[in-house]
Design an enzyme around this catalytic site. Structure first.
Site, PDB file in Angstrom:
ATOM      1  N   ASP A  11      13.762  35.666  95.492  1.00 36.68           N
ATOM      2  CA  ASP A  11      12.695  35.096  96.337  1.00 36.68           C
ATOM      3  C   ASP A  11      12.586  33.586  96.066  1.00 36.68           C
ATOM      4  OD1 ASP A  11       9.613  35.636  94.444  1.00 36.68           O
ATOM      5  OD2 ASP A  11      11.675  35.416  93.708  1.00 36.68           O
ATOM      6  N   ASP A  16      14.614  31.092  90.807  1.00 34.53           N
ATOM      7  CA  ASP A  16      15.617  31.905  91.507  1.00 34.53           C
ATOM      8  C   ASP A  16      16.821  31.028  91.875  1.00 34.53           C
ATOM      9  OD1 ASP A  16      12.741  32.780  92.392  1.00 34.53           O
ATOM     10  OD2 ASP A  16      13.976  34.562  92.652  1.00 34.53           O
ATOM     11  N   ASN A  40       7.655  34.561  96.127  1.00 36.00           N
ATOM     12  CA  ASN A  40       7.122  33.222  95.822  1.00 36.00           C
ATOM     13  C   ASN A  40       6.538  32.558  97.060  1.00 36.00           C
ATOM     14  OD1 ASN A  40       7.646  32.952  93.039  1.00 36.00           O
ATOM     15  ND2 ASN A  40       9.815  32.693  93.482  1.00 36.00           N
ATOM     16  N   THR A 131      15.410  39.158  91.062  1.00 40.55           N
ATOM     17  CA  THR A 131      14.608  38.139  90.370  1.00 40.55           C
ATOM     18  C   THR A 131      13.306  37.854  91.102  1.00 40.55           C
ATOM     19  OG1 THR A 131      15.746  36.341  91.530  1.00 40.55           O
ATOM     20  CG2 THR A 131      16.663  37.029  89.396  1.00 40.55           C
ATOM     21  N   PHE A 172       4.039  38.338  87.800  1.00 41.30           N
ATOM     22  CA  PHE A 172       3.994  38.201  89.261  1.00 41.30           C
ATOM     23  C   PHE A 172       4.890  39.202  89.990  1.00 41.30           C
ATOM     24  CE2 PHE A 172       3.296  36.098  93.224  1.00 41.30           C
ATOM     25  CZ  PHE A 172       4.515  36.060  93.890  1.00 41.30           C
ATOM     26  N   ASN A 173       6.160  39.292  89.631  1.00 38.88           N
ATOM     27  CA  ASN A 173       7.094  40.135  90.395  1.00 38.88           C
ATOM     28  C   ASN A 173       6.631  41.589  90.441  1.00 38.88           C
ATOM     29  OD1 ASN A 173       8.792  37.993  90.942  1.00 38.88           O
ATOM     30  ND2 ASN A 173      10.148  38.389  89.205  1.00 38.88           N
ATOM     31  N   HIS A 245      12.472  31.582  84.083  1.00 40.26           N
ATOM     32  CA  HIS A 245      12.376  33.040  84.103  1.00 40.26           C
ATOM     33  C   HIS A 245      13.662  33.701  84.640  1.00 40.26           C
ATOM     34  CE1 HIS A 245       7.998  32.530  83.607  1.00 40.26           C
ATOM     35  NE2 HIS A 245       7.984  31.753  84.666  1.00 40.26           N
ATOM     36  N   ASP A 246      13.979  33.424  85.892  1.00 38.82           N
ATOM     37  CA  ASP A 246      15.013  34.194  86.582  1.00 38.82           C
ATOM     38  C   ASP A 246      16.419  34.014  86.021  1.00 38.82           C
ATOM     39  OD1 ASP A 246      13.339  33.758  89.773  1.00 38.82           O
ATOM     40  OD2 ASP A 246      13.068  35.235  88.188  1.00 38.82           O
TER      41      ASP A 246
HETATM   42  O1  RIB Z   1       6.651  35.575  86.964  1.00 43.76           O
HETATM   43  C1  RIB Z   1       7.844  34.854  87.171  1.00 43.76           C
HETATM   44  C2  RIB Z   1       8.570  35.374  88.353  1.00 43.76           C
HETATM   45  O2  RIB Z   1       7.750  35.217  89.502  1.00 43.76           O
HETATM   46  C3  RIB Z   1       9.859  34.592  88.667  1.00 43.76           C
HETATM   47  O3  RIB Z   1      10.767  35.466  89.285  1.00 43.76           O
HETATM   48  C4  RIB Z   1       9.402  33.554  89.649  1.00 43.76           C
HETATM   49  O4  RIB Z   1      10.443  33.154  90.547  1.00 43.76           O
HETATM   50  C5  RIB Z   1       8.364  34.321  90.423  1.00 43.76           C
HETATM   51  O5  RIB Z   1       9.043  35.105  91.393  1.00 43.76           O
HETATM   52 CA    CA Z   2      11.752  34.878  91.437  1.00 44.16          CA
END
Ligand code: RIB
Ligand code: CA
Length: 316
Positions: A11, A16, A40, A131, A172-173, A245-246
């Site tokens: 996303d 990403d 996102n 991701t 979040f994801n 993160h990703d």
């Molecule tokens: O919490 C971090 C995640 O949420 C990452 O994948 C970032 O791109 C958002 O999607």
């Molecule tokens: Ca992401």
């Protein structure tokens, strides 16, 4: 060396985009397709961002758009983090790169149908690298459960053992689509999980950013601009650097030696008033809960940053 065939499901999203840069640069991976989900930002924006990033790095894999909202909920986007476009910061050229179209009328091929086709046609089991919210995988496993027989593993960024980020409990994801996450974590497929516990240690510091700019090269400069924007949000929260993160989900496949891991049974909360989206690990040693995930908990941060910087250089 035999490459690992993968499908990136993302996303974009600053991190990403960096995960895509890392995946396409690696000699160890063969990216068979990129699929996109809302997360996102809205699907229209994340799809456009995926096209621009892929075109910019000179890659045009089969591409398909997936879910524009979670399986059973409304989409919640992260505009505060990634900006109005979902990829604020660098100005990337528009592109004529199009999604896969295989229906007679030329309609777009939905992500789950592209994923199904690639997975079932592959002579080698495919690794899925999501991701973003796990909606596309949740729909894929529900609509086409037969694909599981030719999936080697899932390496995902998502969740948080000790804490969330979008809520106190949820990352979040997973927060965006907990029902899809529950389908993934109960799929029976091997999962490598990169939660916030590791991605909050996968920090690109200001000095790393300077070094990336100094090494030059168009992709290095783009990544530096992405991190520069992404860092603003996190510096305001008190982070010492930008949490990448990703890219952890990709690095866990190509450089597992950078990570410390534990085997946990992870359950997904889908009903809690305060805890919906929580990924909780059963760490009671006396219950022998059967693990369903290899969870990355620590990282060799300098080694990870070197991996990213080296990947950027491969595009020069
Ligand atoms: O919490 C971090 C995640 O949420 C990452 O994948 C970032 O791109 C958002 O999607
Ligand atoms: Ca992401």
């Amino acid at each position: 060396m035999k490459k690992i065939p993968i499908i990136m499901d993302c996303d974009p999203g600053h991190d990403d985009a960096i995960a895509l840069v890392l995946a396409f640069a690696s000699e160890k991976l063969d990216v068979k397709a990129v699929t996109v989900t809302g997360g996102n930002q809205t699907l229209a924006k994340t799809l456009n961002n995926a096209k621009k990033v892929l075109s910019y790095i000179g890659k045009r894999p089969p591409l398909a758009a997936g879910a524009d909202k979670p399986m059973f909920r409304e989409l919640e986007v992260a505009e505060a983090v990634h900006g109005e476009s979902g990829l604020d910061g660098p100005i990337l050229p528009e592109t004529d790169y199009k999604e896969e179209r295989t229906f007679p009328g030329g309609e777009r091929l939905p992500a789950v149908d592209l994923m199904r086709r690639i997975i079932l046609d592959s002579p080698e089991p495919i690794t899925l690298v999501p991701t973003g919210p796990l909606t596309n995988l949740g729909i894929l496993f529900t609509a086409y459960p037969e694909v599981k027989k030719n999936i080697a593993r899932i390496s995902l960024m998502g969740g948080g053992i000790e804490s969330g980020n979008w809520s106190a409990a949820a990352e979040f994801n997973i927060f965006v689509d907990p029902e899809a996450a529950e389908i993934v974590f109960t799929s029976g497929l091997p999962i490598i999980m990169s939660p916030l516990d590791v991605s909050h240690k996968a920090l690109m510091m200001p000095g790393d950013l300077d070094a990336l700019r100094k090494q030059g090269g168009r992709v290095s400069v783009m990544v530096a601009e992405l991190v520069e924007f992404f860092y603003q949000y996190h510096i305001a929260q008190g982070f010492a650097g930008a949490p990448l993160h990703d890219p952890c989900a990709v690095a866990a496949l190509i450089a597992p030696e950078l990570f410390k891991t534990a085997e946990y049974h992870i359950s997904i909360e889908t009903k809690g008033k305060y805890t919906t989206g929580m990924t909780f690990a059963d760490r009671r040693f006396w219950t022998n809960a059967k693990p369903n995930a290899t969870v990355c908990l620590d990282i060799d941060r300098p080694g990870f940053i070197r991996l990213i910087a080296e990947a950027c250089k491969t595009y020069d």
